[in-house]
Design a protein around this motif. Structure first.
Motif, PDB file in Angstrom:
ATOM      1  N   ARG A 193      18.524  85.850 -36.691  1.00  0.00           N
ATOM      2  CA  ARG A 193      18.473  87.209 -36.140  1.00  0.00           C
ATOM      3  C   ARG A 193      17.040  87.702 -36.007  1.00  0.00           C
ATOM      4  O   ARG A 193      16.676  88.350 -35.012  1.00  0.00           O
ATOM      5  CB  ARG A 193      19.266  88.149 -37.042  1.00  0.00           C
ATOM      6  CG  ARG A 193      20.783  87.933 -36.974  1.00  0.00           C
ATOM      7  CD  ARG A 193      21.492  88.801 -37.983  1.00  0.00           C
ATOM      8  NE  ARG A 193      22.944  88.617 -37.924  1.00  0.00           N
ATOM      9  CZ  ARG A 193      23.794  89.051 -38.841  1.00  0.00           C
ATOM     10  NH1 ARG A 193      23.326  89.718 -39.898  1.00  0.00           N
ATOM     11  NH2 ARG A 193      25.084  88.844 -38.711  1.00  0.00           N
ATOM     12  N   ALA A 194      16.206  87.402 -36.983  1.00  0.00           N
ATOM     13  CA  ALA A 194      14.811  87.840 -36.945  1.00  0.00           C
ATOM     14  C   ALA A 194      14.063  87.187 -35.786  1.00  0.00           C
ATOM     15  O   ALA A 194      13.293  87.852 -35.074  1.00  0.00           O
ATOM     16  CB  ALA A 194      14.127  87.517 -38.269  1.00  0.00           C
ATOM     17  N   HIS A 209      15.369  86.009 -33.024  1.00  0.00           N
ATOM     18  CA  HIS A 209      15.879  86.571 -31.772  1.00  0.00           C
ATOM     19  C   HIS A 209      15.284  87.959 -31.514  1.00  0.00           C
ATOM     20  O   HIS A 209      14.998  88.325 -30.374  1.00  0.00           O
ATOM     21  CB  HIS A 209      17.401  86.646 -31.794  1.00  0.00           C
ATOM     22  CG  HIS A 209      18.084  85.368 -31.400  1.00  0.00           C
ATOM     23  ND1 HIS A 209      17.724  84.658 -30.273  1.00  0.00           N
ATOM     24  CD2 HIS A 209      19.114  84.675 -31.986  1.00  0.00           C
ATOM     25  CE1 HIS A 209      18.497  83.584 -30.172  1.00  0.00           C
ATOM     26  NE2 HIS A 209      19.342  83.575 -31.189  1.00  0.00           N
ATOM     27  N   ARG A 210      15.107  88.736 -32.581  1.00  0.00           N
ATOM     28  CA  ARG A 210      14.503  90.059 -32.420  1.00  0.00           C
ATOM     29  C   ARG A 210      13.060  89.934 -31.935  1.00  0.00           C
ATOM     30  O   ARG A 210      12.625  90.661 -31.042  1.00  0.00           O
ATOM     31  CB  ARG A 210      14.564  90.821 -33.739  1.00  0.00           C
ATOM     32  CG  ARG A 210      13.790  92.144 -33.775  1.00  0.00           C
ATOM     33  CD  ARG A 210      14.147  93.060 -32.646  1.00  0.00           C
ATOM     34  NE  ARG A 210      15.548  93.439 -32.649  1.00  0.00           N
ATOM     35  CZ  ARG A 210      16.143  94.140 -31.683  1.00  0.00           C
ATOM     36  NH1 ARG A 210      15.440  94.510 -30.618  1.00  0.00           N
ATOM     37  NH2 ARG A 210      17.413  94.446 -31.761  1.00  0.00           N
ATOM     38  N   SER A 235      13.154  88.930 -28.311  1.00  0.00           N
ATOM     39  CA  SER A 235      13.531  90.063 -27.475  1.00  0.00           C
ATOM     40  C   SER A 235      12.384  91.066 -27.334  1.00  0.00           C
ATOM     41  O   SER A 235      12.094  91.553 -26.232  1.00  0.00           O
ATOM     42  CB  SER A 235      14.759  90.754 -28.063  1.00  0.00           C
ATOM     43  OG  SER A 235      15.113  91.893 -27.321  1.00  0.00           O
ATOM     44  N   ASP A 236      11.708  91.364 -28.434  1.00  0.00           N
ATOM     45  CA  ASP A 236      10.585  92.305 -28.380  1.00  0.00           C
ATOM     46  C   ASP A 236       9.441  91.752 -27.544  1.00  0.00           C
ATOM     47  O   ASP A 236       8.761  92.498 -26.830  1.00  0.00           O
ATOM     48  CB  ASP A 236      10.098  92.619 -29.798  1.00  0.00           C
ATOM     49  CG  ASP A 236      11.075  93.502 -30.559  1.00  0.00           C
ATOM     50  OD1 ASP A 236      11.946  94.120 -29.911  1.00  0.00           O
ATOM     51  OD2 ASP A 236      10.980  93.565 -31.798  1.00  0.00           O
ATOM     52  N   ILE A 267       7.259  99.292 -31.651  1.00  0.00           N
ATOM     53  CA  ILE A 267       7.914  97.984 -31.578  1.00  0.00           C
ATOM     54  C   ILE A 267       6.951  96.883 -32.020  1.00  0.00           C
ATOM     55  O   ILE A 267       7.322  95.974 -32.776  1.00  0.00           O
ATOM     56  CB  ILE A 267       8.426  97.711 -30.151  1.00  0.00           C
ATOM     57  CG1 ILE A 267       9.586  98.648 -29.816  1.00  0.00           C
ATOM     58  CG2 ILE A 267       8.863  96.259 -29.990  1.00  0.00           C
ATOM     59  CD1 ILE A 267       9.988  98.613 -28.352  1.00  0.00           C
ATOM     60  N   LYS A 283       6.409  96.978 -35.844  1.00  0.00           N
ATOM     61  CA  LYS A 283       7.585  96.447 -36.543  1.00  0.00           C
ATOM     62  C   LYS A 283       7.664  94.933 -36.403  1.00  0.00           C
ATOM     63  O   LYS A 283       8.058  94.236 -37.340  1.00  0.00           O
ATOM     64  CB  LYS A 283       8.858  97.096 -35.994  1.00  0.00           C
ATOM     65  CG  LYS A 283       9.019  98.557 -36.389  1.00  0.00           C
ATOM     66  CD  LYS A 283      10.283  99.166 -35.763  1.00  0.00           C
ATOM     67  CE  LYS A 283      10.410 100.636 -36.124  1.00  0.00           C
ATOM     68  NZ  LYS A 283      11.594 101.264 -35.454  1.00  0.00           N
ATOM     69  N   SER A 284       7.301  94.429 -35.232  1.00  0.00           N
ATOM     70  CA  SER A 284       7.344  92.980 -35.004  1.00  0.00           C
ATOM     71  C   SER A 284       6.344  92.240 -35.889  1.00  0.00           C
ATOM     72  O   SER A 284       6.632  91.146 -36.380  1.00  0.00           O
ATOM     73  CB  SER A 284       7.078  92.669 -33.529  1.00  0.00           C
ATOM     74  OG  SER A 284       8.104  93.179 -32.714  1.00  0.00           O
ATOM     75  N   GLN A 330       7.861  92.095 -39.165  1.00  0.00           N
ATOM     76  CA  GLN A 330       8.983  91.157 -39.105  1.00  0.00           C
ATOM     77  C   GLN A 330       8.483  89.723 -39.209  1.00  0.00           C
ATOM     78  O   GLN A 330       9.096  88.890 -39.897  1.00  0.00           O
ATOM     79  CB  GLN A 330       9.733  91.344 -37.787  1.00  0.00           C
ATOM     80  CG  GLN A 330      10.966  90.464 -37.635  1.00  0.00           C
ATOM     81  CD  GLN A 330      12.173  91.039 -38.321  1.00  0.00           C
ATOM     82  OE1 GLN A 330      12.739  92.016 -37.880  1.00  0.00           O
ATOM     83  NE2 GLN A 330      12.572  90.432 -39.411  1.00  0.00           N
ATOM     84  N   GLY A 389      17.572  90.901 -24.056  1.00  0.00           N
ATOM     85  CA  GLY A 389      17.447  92.352 -24.097  1.00  0.00           C
ATOM     86  C   GLY A 389      17.217  92.968 -22.742  1.00  0.00           C
ATOM     87  O   GLY A 389      16.946  94.162 -22.632  1.00  0.00           O
ATOM     88  N   GLU A 407      25.146  98.671 -24.619  1.00  0.00           N
ATOM     89  CA  GLU A 407      23.783  98.214 -24.909  1.00  0.00           C
ATOM     90  C   GLU A 407      22.861  98.472 -23.715  1.00  0.00           C
ATOM     91  O   GLU A 407      21.737  98.966 -23.865  1.00  0.00           O
ATOM     92  CB  GLU A 407      23.793  96.720 -25.242  1.00  0.00           C
ATOM     93  CG  GLU A 407      22.431  96.097 -25.484  1.00  0.00           C
ATOM     94  CD  GLU A 407      21.811  96.475 -26.813  1.00  0.00           C
ATOM     95  OE1 GLU A 407      20.602  96.215 -26.986  1.00  0.00           O
ATOM     96  OE2 GLU A 407      22.529  97.020 -27.676  1.00  0.00           O
TER      97      GLU A 407
END
Length: 502
Positions: free
Chosen positions: A80-81, A83-84, A87-88, A108, A111-112, A115, A349, A380
């Protein structure tokens, strides 16, 4: 104690440059920071594959992360991380597709970065013995922007010139959206006031106050610099860098195509885009593929060329190319292939692909019908500002007798956004009816009348046939309430609504 850059370098020297550059650009050029974050994620996936003997079967990052997941190289949280981060990174490559402000992009990107550190802490034992060492995170700074400007001007550095141009382009796109929103608000206020012969009702007063409270920040921005000014500056830097930088050559072509510096020059612009595509610039391949898909000033439709170029760009993780490749297969009635690529684009995304994926799942085109998943993708896409999805979701809510007040508020917000950015007649009609009938929890005949007036102004003949009975019904509703001897304030409001429909 190690700082965070040293921590990443200790994990992998191949990843440290991307992390360092991404972090340095977070505050000044968040779009570029997110592009480096996407590159970091690609390289991390490749290192994990080598370490665990996995041979990738696709160049697409989404497929690669899923392959690592299937081989149990990484756990669900890490999947999940990654993929985030993927996407970002795509958001940074195409910020204009996501309606993101500079502040949102900075958030964003920040946060990335955090992450990434969390992912590396978790994955550290996969490449090194023992647990991850302790480190100290050093705060973000704004030195990179100043350094870029110095290198662009004093060192004549093409890379710096290109990045300055990209920063200005992103700023120009955001200013352009603000200007459109402000123009819509101003037009609405002027028209409402020109049709008003009495004091505004409480509902129109609140709308006016909202517009006034939002206006100063927008005006202060646009008075200092308009989007046209900023686009012209971006075009200047792309032009200077284009002789020695292929990505800048592509952007120079785009600036000519759209007339960043004045008149549009599609012939020369498309020629430069084709040159950049030939040099392997992914964005150029994606755009040239689109030209071949639909035709353009210099390129006739050529589906084979379109498929070749869009496939190259799609495999390089260009979300728009994935989506357009899906469109190509859909037009050729190859629904399974269309679903495959639209699904991949949606997973990145990309809101337009999410909307089309929702429709395919609803109809079972290239896939099994799945109404629940279709609804999830539609929501979404709407949350990310895709106008068709916003209109669809708002309509579904307004026609749901069990909709909560919170959902009704969302529907109203979506309709206002669709009207603001698209002047959509259907949205105007939907919102007018909802306000006239009290579906949103209140009745506002002035706003309902104004929306119906605007719908009639922008409607085609078929839409006017829908509007006519609604117009008459609202006039009758207003007259019937006036006949009940309302208060002076209520009468003033009703007269204002009646004036709008005169």
């Amino acid at each position: 104690m190690l700082n965070d850059i040293e921590f990443i370098n200790g994990f992998s020297t191949e990843l440290s440059d991307d992390y360092r550059l991404a972090k340095s650009y977070v505050r000044d050029i968040p779009t570029q920071a997110l592009v480096y974050i996407r590159s970091f994620t690609h390289k991390l996936a490749a290192q994990l594959a080598v370490q665990h003997g996995v041979t990738f079967t696709s160049a697409n990052l989404y497929d690669r992360i899923e392959q690592l997941n299937q081989r149990r190289v990484i756990d669900v949280a890490a999947v999940r991380a990654l993929h985030r981060l993927r996407s970002d990174g795509n958001r940074g490559a195409h910020p204009e597709k996501y309606h993101l402000t500079q502040t949102q992009l900075v958030n964003i990107a920040e946060k990335s970065i955090h992450q990434i550190l969390q992912v590396i802490e978790k994955l550290y034992p996969s490449l090194h013995p023992g647990v991850a060492p302790h480190y100290q995170f050093e705060a973000f700074d704004s030195f990179a922007g100043r350094d870029l400007c110095y290198r662009a001007v004093m060192k004549n550095d093409p890379e710096a010139q290109y990045l300055v141009g990209m920063s200005l382009k992103a700023k120009g796109l955001m200013l352009q959206e603000q200007e459109r929103a402000l123009a819509q608000t101003t037009d609405d206020s002027l028209l409402a006031s020109s049709n008003s012969s009495s004091a505004s009702s409480s509902s129109t007063s609140s709308s006016s106050n909202s517009a006034e409270s939002n206006t100063p920040s927008l005006i202060s921005t646009t008075v200092e610099q308009t989007s046209a000014d900023v686009f012209a500056q971006a075009a200047h830097w792309f032009h200077i860098a284009s002789a020695h930088h292929q990505a800048a050559l592509f952007e120079h072509g785009v600036s000519l195509l759209h007339g960043y510096s004045g008149a549009e020059n599609p012939a020369t612009g498309e020629a430069f885009i084709a040159q950049a595509a030939a040099q392997g610039i992914v964005n150029a391949q994606a755009l040239l593929g689109f030209f071949y898909l639909v035709g353009s000033d210099q390129f006739e439709v050529d589906i084979n060329q379109a498929e070749t170029l869009l496939t190259l760009a799609a495999n390089a993780e260009d979300a728009e190319a994935m989506s357009n490749l899906g469109v190509l297969f859909y037009q050729n009635q190859q629904f399974e292939q269309a679903y495959l690529w639209v699904n991949k684009a949606a997973q990145t995304g990309y809101p337009h692909a999410q909307y089309h994926l929702a429709l395919m799942l609803e109809q079972g085109e290239g896939c099994q019908i799945d109404l629940a998943t279709s609804q999830q993708w539609m929501q979404e896409a709407a949350e990310q500002g895709q106008l068709d999805a916003m209109l669809r979701c708002s309509s579904d809510i307004l026609h749901d007798d069990d909709a909560s007040q919170e959902q009704l508020n969302i529907a109203e917000h979506y309709l206002h956004e669709v009207i603001k950015y698209g002047r959509n007649v259907t949205a105007m009609i939907e919102l007018s009816v909802a306000l006239a009938d009290g579906i949103l929890g209140r009745i506002d005949v002035v706003q309902a009348a104004y929306l119906l007036q605007q719908a009639n102004l922008h409607a085609n003949e078929i839409q006017r046939q829908v509007i006519e009975p609604l117009w008459q019904s609202l006039q009758m509703q207003i007259d019937s309430v006036i006949a009940l001897n309302p208060t002076e304030d209520e009468l003033a409001t009703l007269q204002q609504a009646k004036c709008l429909l005169a």
